[in-house]
Structure formats: C-alpha cells, structure tokens
Design an enzyme around this catalytic site. Structure first.
Site, short mmCIF file in Angstrom:
data_model
loop_
_atom_site.label_atom_id
_atom_site.label_comp_id
_atom_site.label_asym_id
_atom_site.label_seq_id
_atom_site.Cartn_x
_atom_site.Cartn_y
_atom_site.Cartn_z
N TYR A 2 11.01 9.10 1.58
CA TYR A 2 10.70 8.48 0.77
C TYR A 2 11.65 8.97 -0.82
O TYR A 2 11.31 8.30 -1.79
CB TYR A 2 9.53 7.79 -0.01
CG TYR A 2 9.27 7.23 1.59
CD1 TYR A 2 9.28 5.83 1.85
CD2 TYR A 2 7.64 7.81 1.91
CE1 TYR A 2 8.91 5.17 2.91
CE2 TYR A 2 7.22 7.03 3.04
CZ TYR A 2 7.81 5.74 3.55
OH TYR A 2 6.87 5.28 4.77
N ALA B 176 3.46 -1.02 4.99
CA ALA B 176 2.48 -1.40 6.04
C ALA B 176 2.45 -2.10 6.60
O ALA B 176 2.50 -2.55 8.15
CB ALA B 176 1.13 0.20 5.99
N ARG C 146 13.24 4.55 12.46
CA ARG C 146 11.79 5.42 12.75
C ARG C 146 11.21 5.24 14.04
O ARG C 146 11.50 4.92 15.16
CB ARG C 146 11.31 5.32 11.13
CG ARG C 146 11.96 5.56 9.95
CD ARG C 146 11.21 5.29 8.76
NE ARG C 146 9.17 6.00 8.56
CZ ARG C 146 8.97 6.27 8.36
NH1 ARG C 146 8.90 4.71 6.88
NH2 ARG C 146 7.76 6.72 8.06
N ASN D 51 8.52 -5.27 -1.06
CA ASN D 51 7.97 -4.41 0.23
C ASN D 51 6.84 -4.25 0.23
O ASN D 51 5.67 -3.59 -0.50
CB ASN D 51 8.53 -2.97 -0.74
CG ASN D 51 8.42 -2.05 0.37
OD1 ASN D 51 7.62 -2.14 1.50
ND2 ASN D 51 9.26 -0.84 -0.01
N ARG E 188 4.04 11.40 -1.92
CA ARG E 188 3.76 10.43 -0.55
C ARG E 188 5.36 11.10 0.85
O ARG E 188 5.93 10.80 0.34
CB ARG E 188 3.69 9.20 -0.47
CG ARG E 188 4.58 8.05 -0.58
CD ARG E 188 4.14 6.84 0.14
NE ARG E 188 4.27 7.12 1.58
CZ ARG E 188 4.30 5.43 2.14
NH1 ARG E 188 4.32 4.27 1.15
NH2 ARG E 188 4.17 5.41 3.37
N GLU F 208 13.45 -9.40 1.18
CA GLU F 208 12.31 -7.58 1.43
C GLU F 208 13.30 -6.93 1.18
O GLU F 208 13.94 -6.57 1.75
CB GLU F 208 12.21 -8.29 2.85
CG GLU F 208 11.55 -7.16 4.20
CD GLU F 208 11.93 -7.15 5.15
OE1 GLU F 208 12.38 -7.65 5.54
OE2 GLU F 208 10.75 -6.69 6.17
N HIS G 40 13.03 -2.50 1.70
CA HIS G 40 12.18 -1.46 2.45
C HIS G 40 13.27 0.26 2.18
O HIS G 40 13.78 0.11 2.41
CB HIS G 40 12.15 -0.68 4.15
CG HIS G 40 11.74 -2.25 4.82
ND1 HIS G 40 10.02 -1.64 4.04
CD2 HIS G 40 11.69 -2.98 4.67
CE1 HIS G 40 9.54 -2.87 5.24
NE2 HIS G 40 10.33 -3.92 5.41
N ILE G 41 12.79 1.45 1.48
CA ILE G 41 12.91 2.48 0.83
C ILE G 41 13.68 3.19 1.70
O ILE G 41 14.77 3.31 2.16
CB ILE G 41 11.38 3.51 -0.04
CG1 ILE G 41 11.28 2.40 -1.09
CG2 ILE G 41 12.97 4.29 -0.47
CD1 ILE G 41 9.87 3.58 -1.79
N HIS H 152 4.59 -4.90 8.99
CA HIS H 152 4.89 -4.26 10.65
C HIS H 152 3.02 -5.23 11.52
O HIS H 152 3.07 -4.90 12.48
CB HIS H 152 4.81 -3.22 10.80
CG HIS H 152 5.21 -2.58 9.97
ND1 HIS H 152 6.51 -2.41 10.16
CD2 HIS H 152 5.62 -0.62 9.18
CE1 HIS H 152 7.49 -2.33 8.97
NE2 HIS H 152 6.23 -1.24 9.07
N PRO I 277 0.88 -1.31 -0.05
CA PRO I 277 -0.24 0.07 -0.05
C PRO I 277 0.95 1.24 0.21
O PRO I 277 1.88 1.79 0.71
CB PRO I 277 -0.53 0.18 1.39
CG PRO I 277 -0.53 -1.05 2.55
CD PRO I 277 0.69 -2.24 1.05
N ASN I 278 0.50 2.26 -0.28
CA ASN I 278 1.41 3.49 -0.58
C ASN I 278 2.27 3.81 -1.43
O ASN I 278 2.82 4.90 -1.43
CB ASN I 278 1.29 4.42 0.41
CG ASN I 278 -0.70 3.69 0.90
OD1 ASN I 278 -1.21 4.99 0.77
ND2 ASN I 278 -0.35 3.89 2.36
N ARG J 277 7.72 0.16 13.42
CA ARG J 277 8.44 -0.09 11.59
C ARG J 277 9.77 -1.19 12.22
O ARG J 277 9.63 -1.93 11.54
CB ARG J 277 8.79 1.41 11.44
CG ARG J 277 7.82 2.39 11.19
CD ARG J 277 7.54 3.15 9.97
NE ARG J 277 7.00 4.36 9.57
CZ ARG J 277 5.31 4.15 9.39
NH1 ARG J 277 5.59 3.33 8.70
NH2 ARG J 277 4.88 5.42 9.74
C1 DQA Z 1 8.72 1.15 3.77
C2 DQA Z 1 8.51 1.26 5.23
C3 DQA Z 1 6.71 0.83 6.21
O1 DQA Z 1 6.77 1.15 7.38
C4 DQA Z 1 5.89 1.90 5.41
O2 DQA Z 1 4.63 1.59 5.94
C5 DQA Z 1 5.88 2.01 4.04
C6 DQA Z 1 7.08 1.94 3.63
C7 DQA Z 1 9.68 0.86 2.88
O3 DQA Z 1 9.84 1.15 1.72
O4 DQA Z 1 10.20 2.08 3.62
O5 DQA Z 1 4.79 1.85 3.35
O6 DQA Z 1 7.92 -0.64 3.74
#
Ligand code: DQA
Length: 143
Positions: free
Chosen positions: A22, A76, A106, A73, A17, A97, A99-100, A79, A9-10, A110
């Site tokens: 990011y 959210a 953080r 990735n 965002r 896995e 994560h950007i 977690h 998501p997102n 997370r």
């Molecule tokens: C994320 C880190 C997550 O905590 C967050 O909810 C994201 C992006 C990252 O790529 O850093 O949506 O996975």
C-alpha cells in the site's frame, strides 16, 4: 458538486500497514490529497472512514439527496459485503470504486467485488492517485 469519499477497514492504517503493497504514504497524506484535489476541481468533499460495515451502510444511506457522487474503497468489505452493494444500489448515487493495490494480481478472493457491481467505474492499482482519478471521473461525467 458534492462528493463523498468513503474508506473501509484498515485504510486509516496507511503508511503502517503492509507498505510493500500500500506504500508509505499515510492516511493523513490521503486526506490531504483528497482535499487538494477537491479544491483544484472546485467541488465540495466529505471524507468518511470506518472499520465497521454497518457504519459504512449508514453513511451511504445518509448521502441520499445530499451528495452527487461517491468515491468508495470498501477495503476488505469489497469482497464480502452484500450490504454495502445494496446500500449503493438503494441510494442510486453514481459511485466509483477505488483500490490502492492491484487486486486482480493478488489472492483469488480479492478478484471478487460486490460493491463494484453497483459502481460506474473501478480504479485499481494506481495507489493514492486513484482517488483523485475517481473524483476527476465523477466531475467529468456528473459535475
Ligand atoms: C484494498 C484491497 C483489499 O483487498 C484490501 O482488503 C484492502 C485495501 C486496496 O485499496 O487495495 O484493505 O481495497
């Protein structure tokens, strides 16, 4: 080698965002990076993004017998989602896995990753390049 790249998501909102976290590169830039990397590495790649947990589970299940590696990735859902963890375990496809952002520096919540428990490697805080690194790792280990 066939690699499936899954974003949660997102991630489709990249560039819009929270650019301070990011970056300003867009989701389209990410797709271009993945495509270019795949070409250079001589692998086939499919990209999938969804804001829905069940759709991500469906995509992981559908990868069984079709893909040799997964870059994921879960955003959210990282977690929270035991379902994504179980799906990765069910198919047994080597997964990395990504994560950007540097999730370890953080909020506390997370730092927990369920999906990561089923992954052979985690790359965090390397920005979009982390996807390329994940693909390189899969090619080196399983290609
Ligand atoms: C994320 C880190 C997550 O905590 C967050 O909810 C994201 C992006 C990252 O790529 O850093 O949506 O996975």
């Amino acid at each position: 080698m066939k690699i499936l790249v899954i974003n949660g998501p997102n991630i489709n909102m990249l560039g819009i965002r929270e650019p301070g976290i990011y970056g300003t590169n867009t989701y389209g830039d990410l797709l271009a990076l993945i495509q270019t990397s795949a070409k250079e590495m001589g692998v086939q790649v499919k990209h999938f993004q969804s804001n829905h947990e069940g759709a991500i589970v469906d995509e992981i299940q559908a990868a069984y017998g079709k893909f040799d590696g997964i870059v994921i990735n879960p955003a959210a859902y990282t977690h929270t989602s035991v379902a994504i963890l179980d799906a990765l375990k069910a198919v047994g496809i080597p997964a990395v896995e990504v994560h950007i952002s540097d999730v370890d520096n953080r909020e506390e919540f997370r730092k927990i990753s369920y999906a990561g428990l089923a992954c052979v490697k985690t790359i965090k805080g390397h920005g979009l390049q982390g996807y390329r690194e994940a693909m390189e790792y899969l090619v080196a280990q399983y290609g």
